[in-house]
Design a protein around this motif. Structure first.
Motif, PDB file in Angstrom:
ATOM      1  N   THR A   1       0.848  -1.194   0.000  1.00  0.00           N
ATOM      2  CA  THR A   1       0.000   0.000   0.000  1.00  0.00           C
ATOM      3  C   THR A   1       0.884   1.245   0.000  1.00  0.00           C
ATOM      4  O   THR A   1       2.058   1.186   0.349  1.00  0.00           O
ATOM      5  CB  THR A   1      -0.944   0.026   1.215  1.00  0.00           C
ATOM      6  N   GLY A   2       0.296   2.371  -0.393  1.00  0.00           N
ATOM      7  CA  GLY A   2       1.111   3.587  -0.524  1.00  0.00           C
ATOM      8  C   GLY A   2       2.172   3.434  -1.579  1.00  0.00           C
ATOM      9  O   GLY A   2       3.252   4.030  -1.508  1.00  0.00           O
ATOM     10  N   ALA A   3       1.862   2.637  -2.612  1.00  0.00           N
ATOM     11  CA  ALA A   3       2.877   2.225  -3.591  1.00  0.00           C
ATOM     12  C   ALA A   3       3.350   3.366  -4.483  1.00  0.00           C
ATOM     13  O   ALA A   3       4.414   3.265  -5.095  1.00  0.00           O
ATOM     14  CB  ALA A   3       2.330   1.090  -4.455  1.00  0.00           C
ATOM     15  N   ASN A   4       2.590   4.445  -4.565  1.00  0.00           N
ATOM     16  CA  ASN A   4       2.966   5.539  -5.448  1.00  0.00           C
ATOM     17  C   ASN A   4       3.833   6.598  -4.763  1.00  0.00           C
ATOM     18  O   ASN A   4       4.276   7.545  -5.403  1.00  0.00           O
ATOM     19  CB  ASN A   4       1.706   6.203  -6.030  1.00  0.00           C
ATOM     20  N   GLY A   5       4.102   6.453  -3.476  1.00  0.00           N
ATOM     21  CA  GLY A   5       4.968   7.394  -2.784  1.00  0.00           C
ATOM     22  C   GLY A   5       6.433   7.129  -3.062  1.00  0.00           C
ATOM     23  O   GLY A   5       6.796   6.170  -3.763  1.00  0.00           O
ATOM     24  N   GLY A   6       7.299   7.971  -2.487  1.00  0.00           N
ATOM     25  CA  GLY A   6       8.732   7.800  -2.694  1.00  0.00           C
ATOM     26  C   GLY A   6       9.242   6.469  -2.194  1.00  0.00           C
ATOM     27  O   GLY A   6       9.980   5.756  -2.888  1.00  0.00           O
ATOM     28  N   LEU A   7       8.852   6.092  -0.986  1.00  0.00           N
ATOM     29  CA  LEU A   7       9.235   4.785  -0.454  1.00  0.00           C
ATOM     30  C   LEU A   7       8.516   3.669  -1.189  1.00  0.00           C
ATOM     31  O   LEU A   7       9.102   2.623  -1.488  1.00  0.00           O
ATOM     32  CB  LEU A   7       8.936   4.722   1.044  1.00  0.00           C
ATOM     33  N   GLY A   8       7.244   3.884  -1.490  1.00  0.00           N
ATOM     34  CA  GLY A   8       6.464   2.849  -2.164  1.00  0.00           C
ATOM     35  C   GLY A   8       7.035   2.480  -3.518  1.00  0.00           C
ATOM     36  O   GLY A   8       7.160   1.295  -3.845  1.00  0.00           O
ATOM     37  N   ALA A   9       7.396   3.479  -4.317  1.00  0.00           N
ATOM     38  CA  ALA A   9       7.932   3.200  -5.648  1.00  0.00           C
ATOM     39  C   ALA A   9       9.254   2.445  -5.562  1.00  0.00           C
ATOM     40  O   ALA A   9       9.504   1.507  -6.331  1.00  0.00           O
ATOM     41  CB  ALA A   9       8.110   4.509  -6.422  1.00  0.00           C
ATOM     42  N   ALA A  10      10.115   2.839  -4.617  1.00  0.00           N
ATOM     43  CA  ALA A  10      11.394   2.137  -4.433  1.00  0.00           C
ATOM     44  C   ALA A  10      11.157   0.695  -4.000  1.00  0.00           C
ATOM     45  O   ALA A  10      11.890  -0.222  -4.405  1.00  0.00           O
ATOM     46  CB  ALA A  10      12.244   2.870  -3.399  1.00  0.00           C
ATOM     47  N   THR A  11      10.124   0.487  -3.186  1.00  0.00           N
ATOM     48  CA  THR A  11       9.810  -0.860  -2.697  1.00  0.00           C
ATOM     49  C   THR A  11       9.240  -1.729  -3.816  1.00  0.00           C
ATOM     50  O   THR A  11       9.605  -2.905  -3.947  1.00  0.00           O
ATOM     51  CB  THR A  11       8.827  -0.768  -1.527  1.00  0.00           C
ATOM     52  N   VAL A  12       8.362  -1.168  -4.617  1.00  0.00           N
ATOM     53  CA  VAL A  12       7.837  -1.902  -5.771  1.00  0.00           C
ATOM     54  C   VAL A  12       8.981  -2.355  -6.671  1.00  0.00           C
ATOM     55  O   VAL A  12       9.041  -3.523  -7.097  1.00  0.00           O
ATOM     56  CB  VAL A  12       6.842  -1.035  -6.566  1.00  0.00           C
ATOM     57  N   LYS A  13       9.912  -1.449  -6.952  1.00  0.00           N
ATOM     58  CA  LYS A  13      11.042  -1.789  -7.828  1.00  0.00           C
ATOM     59  C   LYS A  13      11.888  -2.904  -7.227  1.00  0.00           C
ATOM     60  O   LYS A  13      12.277  -3.850  -7.920  1.00  0.00           O
ATOM     61  CB  LYS A  13      11.914  -0.557  -8.080  1.00  0.00           C
ATOM     62  N   LYS A  14      12.184  -2.819  -5.936  1.00  0.00           N
ATOM     63  CA  LYS A  14      13.004  -3.839  -5.269  1.00  0.00           C
ATOM     64  C   LYS A  14      12.348  -5.215  -5.367  1.00  0.00           C
ATOM     65  O   LYS A  14      13.010  -6.213  -5.700  1.00  0.00           O
ATOM     66  CB  LYS A  14      13.227  -3.447  -3.811  1.00  0.00           C
ATOM     67  N   PHE A  15      11.065  -5.279  -5.096  1.00  0.00           N
ATOM     68  CA  PHE A  15      10.387  -6.586  -5.080  1.00  0.00           C
ATOM     69  C   PHE A  15      10.228  -7.152  -6.488  1.00  0.00           C
ATOM     70  O   PHE A  15      10.347  -8.372  -6.674  1.00  0.00           O
ATOM     71  CB  PHE A  15       9.055  -6.467  -4.348  1.00  0.00           C
ATOM     72  N   LEU A  16       9.985  -6.304  -7.464  1.00  0.00           N
ATOM     73  CA  LEU A  16       9.937  -6.799  -8.843  1.00  0.00           C
ATOM     74  C   LEU A  16      11.304  -7.302  -9.282  1.00  0.00           C
ATOM     75  O   LEU A  16      11.412  -8.359  -9.923  1.00  0.00           O
ATOM     76  CB  LEU A  16       9.448  -5.699  -9.781  1.00  0.00           C
ATOM     77  N   ASP A  17      12.347  -6.565  -8.928  1.00  0.00           N
ATOM     78  CA  ASP A  17      13.709  -6.982  -9.282  1.00  0.00           C
ATOM     79  C   ASP A  17      14.068  -8.323  -8.656  1.00  0.00           C
ATOM     80  O   ASP A  17      14.868  -9.081  -9.219  1.00  0.00           O
ATOM     81  CB  ASP A  17      14.722  -5.923  -8.847  1.00  0.00           C
TER      82      ASP A  17
END
Length: 230
Positions: free
Chosen positions: A8-24
């Motif tokens: 959740t909160g995926a579009n924030g600064g932390l959220g976007a970095a977290t989405v990228k990490k988990f996809l990677d």
């Protein structure tokens, strides 16, 4: 099969970095926010889905979780990153200010955690991560951000209650407590600060991935203080 992680909160600064990490790292990511302007890098990824949900609306969250659990059958981890910040000591913090922070920092997490925790207990596995804050642990820092600190502190107690309920099972609630996170929004609001002392969103994302990974499988009742030099 890759693990399925809800953020959740995926579009924030932390959220976007977290989405990228988990996809990677090869996870299936269900990103939750009300918009996705910072998530263009993930749009074409096979393991990415973006869902628009109002995290402050309990009924909307409940309906969404029913649908997503039925669709995916198993949600392995949930990173509940939605939150808000407000300045104000006790003299400046009236009931309205307190309720606003309660809705943003506690209810948004609780509304997701409640169905997720039940689901994870039924499945016998799960990781729920709440985003705490250092001022919730240090009164000398929290006194000037009273509503923020109080409502963030509730997440630590909620995690304790969930872990007591799940004792002996492989379902764990964690709290990550950062100092100031190095995001574009924080740099804009504090342009004279020493950014190098702040915690990078990518470092927090790495910690979140560790919590959900097999390497973190034995951890129980964890609170992670990630401060860097701030």
């Amino acid at each position: 099969m890759p693990k399925t992680i809800l953020i959740t909160g995926a579009n924030g600064g932390l959220g976007a970095a977290t989405v990228k990490k988990f996809l990677d790292k090869g996870y299936k990511v269900i990103a939750v926010d009300q918009s996705g302007t910072h998530l263009g890098f993930a749009a074409a990824h096979d393991n990415f889905e973006l869902k628009s949900v109002d995290a402050t609306d309990e009924a909307a969250v409940s309906n969404f979780m029913e649908e997503i659990i039925e669709l995916y059958d198993n949600i392995d981890g949930a990173l509940l990153l939605v939150g808000g910040f407000a300045m104000g000591d006790i003299a400046a913090t009236d009931g309205e200010a307190l309720r606003k922070m309660f809705a943003l920092n506690f209810e948004t997490a609780y509304f997701f955690a409640r169905p997720l925790f039940t689901h994870m207990l039924e499945k016998g596995y799960g990781r729920i991560v709440f985003m705490g804050a250092r001022p919730a642990l240090k009164p000398e820092q929290g006194k000037g951000v009273l509503a923020y600190s109080l409502t963030k502190s509730l997440l630590f107690h909620l995690a304790d209650l969930l872990n007591a309920t799940a004792k002996g099972k492989n379902v764990v609630a964690s709290v990550v407590a950062p100092s100031t996170i190095d995001t574009a929004a924080n740099r804009k609001s504090m342009p004279d600060a020493d950014f190098s002392a702040w915690v990078k969103a990518e470092d927090i994302a790495g910690l979140l991935e560790f919590i959900c990974s097999e390497e973190g499988n034995a951890l129980r009742d964890p609170v992670y203080k990630i401060y860097n030099n701030a």
